[in-house]
Design an enzyme around this catalytic site. Structure first.
Site, PDB file in Angstrom:
ATOM      1  N   THR A  40      48.591  36.635  66.786  1.00 23.21           N
ATOM      2  CA  THR A  40      50.038  36.416  66.810  1.00 23.21           C
ATOM      3  C   THR A  40      50.764  37.502  66.023  1.00 23.21           C
ATOM      4  OG1 THR A  40      49.735  34.029  67.009  1.00 23.21           O
ATOM      5  CG2 THR A  40      51.865  34.792  66.213  1.00 23.21           C
ATOM      6  N   HIS A  43      50.954  40.635  68.044  1.00 19.52           N
ATOM      7  CA  HIS A  43      52.007  40.563  69.069  1.00 19.52           C
ATOM      8  C   HIS A  43      53.378  40.855  68.459  1.00 19.52           C
ATOM      9  CE1 HIS A  43      49.609  39.162  72.427  1.00 19.52           C
ATOM     10  NE2 HIS A  43      49.081  38.197  71.693  1.00 19.52           N
ATOM     11  N   ILE A 175      37.739  34.100  66.644  1.00 21.07           N
ATOM     12  CA  ILE A 175      37.648  32.653  66.807  1.00 21.07           C
ATOM     13  C   ILE A 175      36.451  32.290  67.678  1.00 21.07           C
ATOM     14  CG2 ILE A 175      38.834  30.586  67.635  1.00 21.07           C
ATOM     15  CD1 ILE A 175      41.459  31.848  66.854  1.00 21.07           C
ATOM     16  N   ARG A 200      31.538  43.663  69.012  1.00 22.74           N
ATOM     17  CA  ARG A 200      31.705  42.224  68.783  1.00 22.74           C
ATOM     18  C   ARG A 200      30.469  41.437  69.213  1.00 22.74           C
ATOM     19  NH1 ARG A 200      38.186  41.051  69.980  1.00 22.74           N
ATOM     20  NH2 ARG A 200      38.812  41.517  67.824  1.00 22.74           N
ATOM     21  N   LEU A 262      40.907  27.293  74.555  1.00 22.16           N
ATOM     22  CA  LEU A 262      41.810  27.738  73.494  1.00 22.16           C
ATOM     23  C   LEU A 262      42.520  29.034  73.870  1.00 22.16           C
ATOM     24  CD1 LEU A 262      42.651  27.225  70.407  1.00 22.16           C
ATOM     25  CD2 LEU A 262      40.980  29.015  69.911  1.00 22.16           C
TER      26      LEU A 262
END
EC number: 1.1.1.103
Length: 342
Positions: A40, A43, A175, A200, A262
């Site tokens: 967030t 963004h 996450i 990752r 999610l």
């Protein structure tokens, strides 16, 4: 005090001097120690379409944090100066049907810390006492700083029973990685995670997943064959928000499989509803954390030995926020931490 502020309707952030927040009767003033950078926040920094529609400037960013209580309002009980705390970043109305029924995570009037009101990328932050989580047992500060996204992972992963199940996770962002760690800890038989970032996927291997699959070069069906699965996955955790990931997940679920989603898509997309119906697949949307059942689960998981250290890959002083945000935006690592104590 110093704070990271979106002060103009344009890309970028500024480290500025702003007034210390006022403390109301039911509020808690917290001296911030560390914060986590969230998607967030990226963004908002980039000032993309979502941010332009959502954010009013000026705004102090940040909703993932740990700090120490320095002052409480006169109506606050059971929280005292010196307590180490994190915060639930969804501030709810307390009056709607869901709030009054104890389902605060479903409040339609939720306001986000660092989105709808000034947040925690600052030397001090104020929260209502009802949103403050006191760490009653010792916890690593970096981990305490990311209790908010850790809660997203726990809420998603524990939506369905995991013991003995074969779990597919699409998206190895921070996450997704934490959800993989939770699934392993909670007794899943196989945990498969997919991404296109080898960096990752390597983090996922350190966490101990059964298979970290690069879907740029292999398919989920290939992964099933590699593990000897004959009927598909029992549980799906969709963390990427990518249309192709959701479609591939649906195509590789067993009959009666259950999906917790999610990942937030950027736009609408089609899925194979015939497969969902005829295979009797359950799809459940997840947003945020259950207040505060998820928080109890997080603390218990950590007390039980869950290790999130591999998920945290970068630590910066808050004055180096530009480098920290570039690291977070690279898509190659895990969680990035800002230290506010220097």
């Amino acid at each position: 005090m110093k704070a990271l502020v979106k002060d103009r309707a344009e890309p970028g952030l500024r480290l500025m001097d702003v007034p210390e927040p006022a403390v109301g009767p039911g509020d808690v003033l917290i001296k911030v120690e560390r914060t986590g950078i969230c998607g967030t926040d990226l963004h908002i920094r980039a000032w993309d379409g979502w941010a332009r529609r959502t954010i009013s400037t000026p705004l102090v960013l940040g909703h993932e944090f740990v700090g120490v209580v320095v002052r409480t309002g006169p109506d606050v009980q059971d929280i005292t100066p010196g307590d180490r705390v994190s915060g639930e970043g969804h501030l709810v109305c307390g009056k709607c049907r869901n709030c009054q029924a104890g389902r605060r995570h479903l409040c339609r009037a939720t306001v986000g810390l660092g989105v709808g009101r000034d947040g925690a990328f600052a030397e001090y932050v104020v929260l209502p006492a009802a949103n403050v989580w006191v760490h009653r047992v010792p916890v690593d500060l970096d981990v305490a700083a990311i209790f908010d996204p850790f809660g997203n992972a726990v809420h998603t992963a524990l939506s369905f029973p995991l013991v003995g199940e074969d779990v597919l996770i699409t998206g190895a962002g921070p996450i997704g990685l934490m959800a993989a760690a939770v699934a392993r800890h909670a007794g899943a038989r196989n945990v498969v995670i997919t991404d296109i970032s080898e960096e990752r996927l390597e983090l996922a291997r350190k966490i101990g997943v059964s298979l970290a699959l690069n879907v740029g070069t292999s398919t989920i069906a290939d992964g099933q064959r590699q593990l000897g699965l004959r009927e598909g996955f029992d549980i799906g955790l969709e963390m990427s928000g990518r249309p192709e990931a959701m479609r591939d997940m649906i195509a590789n679920m067993t009959h009666g499989g259950r999906i917790a989603m999610l990942g937030l898509p950027a736009e609408e997309f089609a899925v194979d509803w015939s497969r969902i119906v005829t295979s009797m697949i359950t799809v459940k949307g997840i947003y945020g954390r259950e207040m505060f059942e998820t928080w109890y689960a997080m603390s218990v998981l950590l007390e039980g030995g869950l290790d999130l250290a591999p998920v945290i890959t970068g630590r910066y002083g808050y004055r180096d926020h530009e480098a920290a945000f570039e690291d977070a935006a690279s898509g190659r690592g895990g969680k990035i931490i800002l230290d506010w104590t220097d």
